[in-house]
Scaffold this motif. Sequence first.
Motif, PDB file in Angstrom:
ATOM      1  N   LEU A  30       0.927  -1.212   0.089  1.00 36.40           N
ATOM      2  CA  LEU A  30       0.081  -0.032  -0.053  1.00 36.40           C
ATOM      3  C   LEU A  30       0.841   1.276   0.074  1.00 36.40           C
ATOM      4  O   LEU A  30       1.636   1.524   1.056  1.00 36.40           O
ATOM      5  CB  LEU A  30      -0.836   0.062   1.191  1.00 36.40           C
ATOM      6  N   ASN A  31       0.836   1.876  -1.151  1.00 37.18           N
ATOM      7  CA  ASN A  31       1.975   3.218  -1.140  1.00 37.18           C
ATOM      8  C   ASN A  31       3.334   2.743  -0.774  1.00 37.18           C
ATOM      9  O   ASN A  31       3.804   3.652  -0.194  1.00 37.18           O
ATOM     10  CB  ASN A  31       1.283   4.297  -0.578  1.00 37.18           C
ATOM     11  N   GLY A  32       3.574   1.679  -1.211  1.00 30.74           N
ATOM     12  CA  GLY A  32       5.163   1.288  -0.960  1.00 30.74           C
ATOM     13  C   GLY A  32       5.387   0.561   0.203  1.00 30.74           C
ATOM     14  O   GLY A  32       6.471   0.120   0.607  1.00 30.74           O
ATOM     15  N   ALA A  33       4.312   0.528   1.240  1.00 28.76           N
ATOM     16  CA  ALA A  33       4.578  -0.285   2.351  1.00 28.76           C
ATOM     17  C   ALA A  33       3.884  -1.414   2.469  1.00 28.76           C
ATOM     18  O   ALA A  33       2.925  -1.654   1.948  1.00 28.76           O
ATOM     19  CB  ALA A  33       3.755   0.606   3.680  1.00 28.76           C
ATOM     20  N   VAL A  34       4.682  -2.431   3.006  1.00 29.59           N
ATOM     21  CA  VAL A  34       4.201  -3.875   2.774  1.00 29.59           C
ATOM     22  C   VAL A  34       3.519  -4.023   4.397  1.00 29.59           C
ATOM     23  O   VAL A  34       3.801  -3.791   5.389  1.00 29.59           O
ATOM     24  CB  VAL A  34       5.292  -5.025   2.908  1.00 29.59           C
TER      25      VAL A  34
END
Length: 134
Positions: free
Chosen positions: A15-19
């Motif tokens: 999600l927007n680069g976060a796992v």
Amino acid sequence: MPLKLSLKPGERFVLNGAVVQNGDRRCSLVLQNKASVLREKDIMQQAEANSPARHVYFPVMMMYLDEAGAEKYYDEFLRRMTEFMNVIANPAVLQECVAISRSLMTKEYYKALMGCRKLIDYEDERLGRTASSS
């Protein structure tokens, strides 16, 4: 328009680069605004980009996940798509390649990514691969 994600226990997504990882129960998330979301099954590690269609998929995935830095992946996409199209004779697959390129030009990265999935499916079918062997 909100996006509803139904997640399996333990399922991961970006999600927007976060796992992000779901807990031990099924759950649903509703995203109320635009975000880059990619389910675990659609995430490809660079080492997994080991075929012509996957070589096209990987830079498109990176453009989707890093929209601000998309231009740094575009040359790789262009080179790989050109290589792929040079060996394909199927008009429907060539049309899909053009559609993917158009989607990228209009910054519809997710749409392009799903088009790349079709290229991988086509390639796997032609090579006799199944979902479990790829």
